[in-house]
Design a protein around this motif. Structure first.
Motif, PDB file in Angstrom:
ATOM      1  N   GLN A   1     -40.219  18.521  73.827  1.00 43.42           N
ATOM      2  CA  GLN A   1     -40.634  17.765  72.647  1.00 43.42           C
ATOM      3  C   GLN A   1     -39.715  18.011  71.452  1.00 43.42           C
ATOM      4  OE1 GLN A   1     -44.128  19.518  70.453  1.00 43.42           O
ATOM      5  NE2 GLN A   1     -44.468  20.546  72.399  1.00 43.42           N
ATOM      6  N   LEU A   2     -39.022  19.157  71.439  1.00 44.34           N
ATOM      7  CA  LEU A   2     -38.141  19.463  70.314  1.00 44.34           C
ATOM      8  C   LEU A   2     -36.961  18.515  70.223  1.00 44.34           C
ATOM      9  CD1 LEU A   2     -37.727  23.337  70.031  1.00 44.34           C
ATOM     10  CD2 LEU A   2     -39.336  21.841  68.860  1.00 44.34           C
TER      11      LEU A   2
ATOM     12  N   LEU B   1     -44.428  20.967  61.084  1.00 40.24           N
ATOM     13  CA  LEU B   1     -43.832  21.514  62.315  1.00 40.24           C
ATOM     14  C   LEU B   1     -44.739  22.522  63.020  1.00 40.24           C
ATOM     15  CD1 LEU B   1     -40.105  21.953  61.214  1.00 40.24           C
ATOM     16  CD2 LEU B   1     -40.961  20.374  62.950  1.00 40.24           C
TER      17      LEU B   1
ATOM     18  N   GLN C   1     -44.805  22.000  66.796  1.00 40.99           N
ATOM     19  CA  GLN C   1     -43.498  22.178  67.439  1.00 40.99           C
ATOM     20  C   GLN C   1     -43.084  23.643  67.453  1.00 40.99           C
ATOM     21  OE1 GLN C   1     -44.234  19.731  65.370  1.00 40.99           O
ATOM     22  NE2 GLN C   1     -43.561  17.819  66.300  1.00 40.99           N
TER      23      GLN C   1
END
Lengths: 96, 457
Positions: free
Chosen positions: A41-42, B282, B285
């Protein structure tokens, strides 16, 4: 979804100095695929012009005198930790 | 739970005897891998004779079994180091002993601190202190449970991505993960060098503060330590501006956890602090960054376990066979997974796409924390998305297990101090903690706020 083959698993095991059983290789293949697919996903994040972070407190090289500190531990204490010792040396199979 | 001050009426020998007796009576929780009975009683006698004095004179504690201690084994909960007896002692343990504290045992953990449930231990899982059918959390599960069960008033733990905060939350105790570099890691089994920290689990915030005051400070044997910034708060705190991280309060988070966090927020407001919703885009993530960066560092740090100089060696005809078999026998499946992921993200062809890219996204995460701290003194959110899960519930699915770390890894990647304090319980009576995160070196301020609220929750 990233595909990881049995060969990839064997290759990574060699890089990692791990001798996996056949059953472990099968499980590892599925687990690695799931984990790598998750971290994929990064790739959607744009990092153009961004510097990587390796250290978070801004410390730079720290120098000390090149003097031996044995931490109060002598050679015999350390040799005792090794599973096979002979004549004050750590014994391993023939290398050459 | 017992506080450090509750021990003032006992002699050191009595305190150690009681602590060890209780540890033995509670053995079914499997919170301890070994007891250090002889050395503990010996040191207690020295304290009682006045030979050792200090702020923790005669106070028993437990160290996670990845801290090297002399006169007892240090296993990191692995078969690799089963029976390993270190000739040196971790600086953290030395500092506590210098203040008269007495280590009575070594706590169970996920082997090499890889995990979030203490189920990845070669010595079997630790059980939750409140509900034995549930996990203790991890990787400092044993350290949390010995405090929650009143065996000792505090325990040492390590936190690389949540390993102190998450088990603290799951067992209803206080957990402190300090600023990166605040406490020496000398003599502690390395996991991921850019995020490994050492901290404390305790029954009260004041006790955690006292122990952190003793632990913090530079150590010439750990070049990553920073100056001693830790000053316990004594004056009443001014009104703080606090950001509630909205991405950590979504529908995916258990409603009991959201309720407890909101209750704590209301207490903060009642105490005169300002709490506003903020965004940390973020947050999700960060978990992906974490599992790339940390696996890379794990694969590198665990390269040293080859069965040659120390640890358990497997039979083999060649060096390669000895390495491979020793490592296969000595590591748990989760250790192998992380080593292999690390090898993958560092291998040629993948390095830029995974490792380097993750370290760049890490920079973006740090920048978003920095900009929040321009306007806010600290941040608040849950510690975990749920209360303690059932034993074996997540063991078949590594990614599901990793998701339990989603709220704790961001502070680790940025080197920020973060603490977990009890905030209530679920409908089933399971403890739930709340997490306070501050800028680097704000550790004492976070504890000051938690101390202020401790009496009201």
């Amino acid at each position: 979804m990233t595909h990881i083959s049995q060969d990839d698993v064997q290759y990574l095991a060699r890089l990692s100095n791990l001798e996996l059983t056949d059953a472990e290789t099968v499980n590892m293949q599925a687990d690695l695929e799931n984990i790598i697919s998750y971290v994929e996903q990064l790739s959607q994040i744009d990092t153009t012009g961004v510097e990587p972070t390796y250290q978070v407190t801004d410390l730079k090289n720290i120098w000390r005198e090149d003097k031996v500190d044995n931490y109060g531990v002598d050679r015999d204490d350390l040799l005792k930790l090794s599973p096979v010792v002979e004549s004050n040396q750590i014994k391993v199979p023939k290398v050459l | 739970m017992k506080r450090i001050s509750d021990y003032s009426t006992l002699s050191a020998v009595e305190a150690v005897r009681q602590s060890i007796a209780r540890a033995k009576a509670m053995s079914e929780y499997n919170a301890l891998i070994s007891l250090c009975e002889d050395r503990a009683l010996d040191r207690a006698a020295k304290v009682d004779a006045g030979e050792v004095t200090g702020r923790l004179a005669g106070i028993p504690f437990v160290a996670k079994d990845n801290f090297l201690t002399i006169d007892s084994q240090t296993t990191a909960a692995s078969d690799f180091l089963r029976g390993f007896s270190s000739p040196i002692q971790a600086t953290a343990v030395e500092r506590l002993e210098a203040e008269g504290a007495i280590c009575i045992g070594k706590a169970n953990l996920d082997a090499f601190a890889h995990g979030g449930s203490t189920e990845n231990s070669a010595f079997g899982p630790t059980r939750n202190a409140v509900d034995m059918t549930r996990v203790a959390g991890g990787s400092s599960g044993g350290s949390a449970v010995v405090v929650a069960l009143d065996i000792v008033p505090f325990a040492l733990g390590t936190d690389t991505g949540g390993s102190i905060r998450q088990p603290a939350s799951f067992n209803g105790v206080v957990g402190v993960k300090p600023t990166y570099g605040a406490v020496s890691r000398f003599g502690v089994v390395a996991m991921a060098s850019s995020t490994d920290t050492i901290g404390v689990l305790s029954s009260t915030v004041s006790d955690a503060e006292l122990v952190m005051d003793i632990l913090c400070g530079p150590d010439e044997r750990d070049m990553t330590t920073i100056d001693d910034f830790f000053e316990p708060t004594v004056e009443p705190l001014r009104s703080m501006k606090i950001g509630l991280i909205k991405e950590s309060m979504t529908d995916e988070v258990d409603s009991d956890v959201v309720r407890c966090t909101n209750d704590y927020v209301n207490e903060l407001r009642a105490a005169g602090h300002i709490v506003e919703e903020v965004s940390l885009p973020l947050l999700k993530q960060a978990l992906a960054i974490y599992y790339i960066v940390v696996s890379a560092e794990v694969s590198s740090n665990l390269g040293r376990y080859d069965g040659i100089r120390y640890g358990n060696r497997a039979d083999g005809q060649s060096l390669a066979e000895i390495y491979g078999r020793s490592r296969d026998n000595g590591f748990m499946p989760e250790n192998k997974r992380r080593i292999m992921i690390g090898s993958y993200v560092l291998s040629s062809g993948f390095f830029d796409a995974y490792y380097l890219h993750a370290q760049k996204v890490r920079t973006l995460l740090i920048e978003s924390f920095d900009s929040l701290f321009e306007d806010y003194d600290l941040l608040i959110g849950p510690v975990t998305p749920t209360a303690a899960f059932k034993l074996n519930e997540n063991t078949a699915d590594p990614v599901k297990m990793y998701l339990a770390d989603i709220m704790t890894v961001p502070a680790s990647l940025a080197g920020l101090p973060a603490i977990s304090v009890p905030a209530g319980e679920s409908a089933d009576g399971l403890p739930i903690g709340v997490q306070l995160i501050g800028p680097q070196k704000s550790d004492a301020m976070l504890l000051g706020i938690a101390k202020q609220l401790e009496e009201t929750i």
